[in-house]
Write a protein that holds these residues in place. Structure first.
Motif, PDB file in Angstrom:
ATOM      1  N   ASN A 148      68.679  20.055  70.022  1.00 30.87           N
ATOM      2  CA  ASN A 148      69.042  20.213  68.607  1.00 30.87           C
ATOM      3  C   ASN A 148      68.082  21.135  67.887  1.00 30.87           C
ATOM      4  OD1 ASN A 148      71.210  18.479  68.967  1.00 30.87           O
ATOM      5  ND2 ASN A 148      70.041  16.661  68.383  1.00 30.87           N
ATOM      6  N   LEU A 149      66.792  20.984  68.179  1.00 31.74           N
ATOM      7  CA  LEU A 149      65.795  21.845  67.532  1.00 31.74           C
ATOM      8  C   LEU A 149      66.001  23.299  67.933  1.00 31.74           C
ATOM      9  CD1 LEU A 149      63.256  22.055  65.792  1.00 31.74           C
ATOM     10  CD2 LEU A 149      61.889  21.621  67.849  1.00 31.74           C
ATOM     11  N   ALA A 150      66.322  23.558  69.205  1.00 35.05           N
ATOM     12  CA  ALA A 150      66.554  24.931  69.649  1.00 35.05           C
ATOM     13  C   ALA A 150      67.779  25.527  68.961  1.00 35.05           C
ATOM     14  CB  ALA A 150      66.727  24.956  71.170  1.00 35.05           C
ATOM     15  N   GLN A 151      68.843  24.740  68.830  1.00 39.42           N
ATOM     16  CA  GLN A 151      70.044  25.230  68.157  1.00 39.42           C
ATOM     17  C   GLN A 151      69.776  25.505  66.679  1.00 39.42           C
ATOM     18  OE1 GLN A 151      73.113  22.344  68.874  1.00 39.42           O
ATOM     19  NE2 GLN A 151      73.246  22.781  71.089  1.00 39.42           N
ATOM     20  N   GLN A 152      69.015  24.621  65.997  1.00 38.95           N
ATOM     21  CA  GLN A 152      68.690  24.829  64.587  1.00 38.95           C
ATOM     22  C   GLN A 152      67.834  26.074  64.399  1.00 38.95           C
ATOM     23  OE1 GLN A 152      69.958  23.030  62.139  1.00 38.95           O
ATOM     24  NE2 GLN A 152      68.907  24.215  60.550  1.00 38.95           N
ATOM     25  N   THR A 153      66.917  26.279  65.303  1.00 41.00           N
ATOM     26  CA  THR A 153      66.055  27.468  65.213  1.00 41.00           C
ATOM     27  C   THR A 153      66.874  28.739  65.386  1.00 41.00           C
ATOM     28  OG1 THR A 153      64.199  26.197  66.129  1.00 41.00           O
ATOM     29  CG2 THR A 153      64.039  28.588  66.221  1.00 41.00           C
ATOM     30  N   GLU A 154      67.787  28.744  66.351  1.00 42.47           N
ATOM     31  CA  GLU A 154      68.636  29.919  66.553  1.00 42.47           C
ATOM     32  C   GLU A 154      69.516  30.191  65.340  1.00 42.47           C
ATOM     33  OE1 GLU A 154      71.884  31.605  69.838  1.00 42.47           O
ATOM     34  OE2 GLU A 154      71.022  29.579  70.022  1.00 42.47           O
ATOM     35  N   HIS A 155      70.037  29.138  64.710  1.00 40.30           N
ATOM     36  CA  HIS A 155      70.867  29.303  63.508  1.00 40.30           C
ATOM     37  C   HIS A 155      70.049  29.900  62.360  1.00 40.30           C
ATOM     38  CE1 HIS A 155      73.866  28.448  60.409  1.00 40.30           C
ATOM     39  NE2 HIS A 155      72.908  27.823  59.713  1.00 40.30           N
ATOM     40  N   ASN A 156      68.821  29.434  62.172  1.00 41.69           N
ATOM     41  CA  ASN A 156      67.966  29.946  61.099  1.00 41.69           C
ATOM     42  C   ASN A 156      67.646  31.422  61.315  1.00 41.69           C
ATOM     43  OD1 ASN A 156      67.966  27.416  59.911  1.00 41.69           O
ATOM     44  ND2 ASN A 156      66.024  26.795  60.869  1.00 41.69           N
ATOM     45  N   ILE A 157      67.447  31.813  62.568  1.00 33.15           N
ATOM     46  CA  ILE A 157      67.142  33.223  62.858  1.00 33.15           C
ATOM     47  C   ILE A 157      68.339  34.106  62.497  1.00 33.15           C
ATOM     48  CG2 ILE A 157      66.689  34.852  64.720  1.00 33.15           C
ATOM     49  CD1 ILE A 157      65.017  32.693  66.070  1.00 33.15           C
ATOM     50  N   LYS A 158      69.521  33.679  62.877  1.00 30.56           N
ATOM     51  CA  LYS A 158      70.712  34.477  62.571  1.00 30.56           C
ATOM     52  C   LYS A 158      70.948  34.538  61.051  1.00 30.56           C
ATOM     53  CE  LYS A 158      73.136  33.664  66.930  1.00 30.56           C
ATOM     54  NZ  LYS A 158      74.350  33.104  67.588  1.00 30.56           N
ATOM     55  N   HIS A 205      66.370  11.115  75.299  1.00 33.54           N
ATOM     56  CA  HIS A 205      66.310  11.322  73.844  1.00 33.54           C
ATOM     57  C   HIS A 205      65.458  12.547  73.507  1.00 33.54           C
ATOM     58  CE1 HIS A 205      66.137  10.388  69.573  1.00 33.54           C
ATOM     59  NE2 HIS A 205      64.801  10.444  69.643  1.00 33.54           N
ATOM     60  N   LEU A 206      64.347  12.693  74.192  1.00 34.83           N
ATOM     61  CA  LEU A 206      63.486  13.850  73.957  1.00 34.83           C
ATOM     62  C   LEU A 206      64.215  15.143  74.303  1.00 34.83           C
ATOM     63  CD1 LEU A 206      60.660  14.892  73.228  1.00 34.83           C
ATOM     64  CD2 LEU A 206      60.002  14.584  75.619  1.00 34.83           C
ATOM     65  N   TRP A 207      65.009  15.128  75.380  1.00 32.85           N
ATOM     66  CA  TRP A 207      65.750  16.333  75.754  1.00 32.85           C
ATOM     67  C   TRP A 207      66.788  16.687  74.701  1.00 32.85           C
ATOM     68  CZ3 TRP A 207      70.950  17.210  76.994  1.00 32.85           C
ATOM     69  CH2 TRP A 207      71.226  18.446  77.556  1.00 32.85           C
ATOM     70  N   LEU A 208      67.522  15.683  74.187  1.00 31.11           N
ATOM     71  CA  LEU A 208      68.515  15.945  73.148  1.00 31.11           C
ATOM     72  C   LEU A 208      67.855  16.466  71.877  1.00 31.11           C
ATOM     73  CD1 LEU A 208      70.872  12.846  73.572  1.00 31.11           C
ATOM     74  CD2 LEU A 208      71.345  15.215  74.213  1.00 31.11           C
TER      75      LEU A 208
END
Length: 413
Positions: free
Chosen positions: A320-330, A313-316
């Motif tokens: 998700n947090l990494a993907q959300q962060t990348e989306h916010n940067i773009k 669960h921690l890995w998932l």
């Protein structure tokens, strides 16, 4: 840290090692002498003869000789040291540019290898340090293991294992020699001693030669020859002749009162604070819990399963947090290009803050328009009948307006 010698302690001197269990040099002397012969093969059995003495408040309260088992019974609960024959040891001095024991333990075999004929890594090294200076004693690991096994079988539990000749009480100025029918030991300076075994390989003449060698070497050193030599035991004629030829001052215990127990001589010189202990430091045993796995296997499996689920669960969540962060940067980069299409994107936060600071800076007041207004007021002062002046040149520099006019009548500035 070593403790000072207790008020009451014992010393067991192993005077003779079973010849069936050893195959080594019979002589060991000043630092790193005849060390190449210390490659030995130990048999499974190890037996020895020993002397013992018990000290209390600086006085000998008990003494005797016999086997290790008898010595163990004589010691009782008194803390004691076991002195091994120096002929089975390597004695050396060394200077290393470190005070870390771990680094010393690694460097010692390499630093001494050129002085040894045997493999220095096969020796167990113990030392006493004074700054960067080390006084070392090495013993073959196989021999040390055999000695430890013999000690355990004899129900001995010594606190110290030491080299015998180093505790005879000698110094640079006063040498001490102990002579027995089976061996000689000499202590002639700080960490300088040797022992000669008298057997088929070595005779009394050989022992005298070793003492002569030590005496001649002392003459060449800064310390010089000793002021006196104390001899305990029966002096052979060869030794008396050497002392006479070299005018050596010596004293000898009268033959009518011979000292046969070597432990009586060594025990008063022993000090737990300054001795070099050859006994390996005991390692703390890890505590292993006693668990009934038949009873606890299901709870244990449940805990492991829950831990794995939690880690998944921690890995998932992290994914998700990494993907959300990348989306916010773009998304932020897209908005930046929309707002400032001509700006090069380097660090959007810093660039926006710089533009905001520039926008908040106060604007400079216009200076040209007030001057033009003043010029117009001056121009209106001319009457309609007067010739209208015309512009010739208009310049503005250094906050000043200069107007050149022309008039049919004259030039006005």
């Amino acid at each position: 840290m070593a403790l000072a010698s207790p008020k009451q302690y014992g010393l067991i001197h192993v005077t003779h090692l079973n010849q069936d269990s050893l195959d080594s040099a019979d002589v060991a002397g000043s630092p790193v002498q005849l060390t190449g012969q210390l490659t030995v093969q130990m048999t499974e059995k190890f037996s020895s003869q020993c002397n013992w003495a018990v000290m209390k408040a600086g006085q000998i309260t008990a003494q005797g000789f016999g086997s290790l088992q008898q010595a163990a019974q004589a010691m009782g609960k008194v803390p004691y040291a076991v002195a091994l024959p120096m002929s089975q040891l390597v004695v050396a001095k060394l200077s290393l540019p470190t005070k870390s024991d771990n680094q010393r333990r690694t460097a010692i075999p390499f630093a001494l290898q050129n002085q040894l004929a045997c493999n220095a890594k096969e020796l167990s090294w113990s030392w006493q340090s004074q700054g960067y200076q080390l006084q070392l004693i090495g013993i073959a690991k196989s021999r040390l293991n055999a000695i430890q096994q013999a000690i355990e079988e004899s129900q001995l539990s010594p606190k110290w294992i030491i080299a015998d000749a180093l505790y005879l009480g000698g110094s640079n100025s006063l040498w001490k020699l102990f002579i027995t029918p089976s061996y000689w030991i000499l202590h002639y300076g700080d960490h300088l001693a040797y022992r000669v075994e008298l057997n088929q390989r070595n005779s009394t003449d050989d022992a005298v030669v070793w003492l002569q060698k030590a005496y001649y070497e002392a003459q060449q050193n800064a310390s010089g020859v000793p002021f006196s030599i104390d001899v305990t035991g029966f002096m052979p004629s060869q030794l008396e002749q050497f002392f006479s030829d070299n005018n050596v001052t010596y004293s000898n215990i009268p033959p009518l009162h011979p000292v046969t127990n070597s432990a009586v001589l060594l025990a008063p010189q022993f000090n737990a604070k300054t001795c070099i202990n050859l006994l390996p430091k005991s390692q703390k045993k890890n505590w292993v819990p006693q668990i009934n796995w038949h009873l606890w296997r299901l709870p244990y499996a449940l805990v492991v399963a829950l831990s794995l689920i939690g880690l998944g669960h921690l890995w998932l969540t992290n994914q998700n947090l990494a993907q959300q962060t990348e989306h916010n940067i773009k998304q932020g980069q897209y908005l930046f290009h929309q707002a400032l299409p001509n700006e090069r994107l380097i660090d959007p936060i810093v660039q926006l803050e710089s533009l905001l600071i520039q926008a908040q800076m106060p604007k400079r007041e216009a200076q040209l328009l007030p001057l033009l207004y003043e010029f117009n007021l001056q121009r209106e002062q001319f009457s309609d009948t007067e010739p209208t002046p015309t512009f010739k040149r208009l310049t503005f520099a250094d906050g000043k307006l200069q107007v050149d006019l022309t008039n049919p009548l004259e030039e006005v500035k």
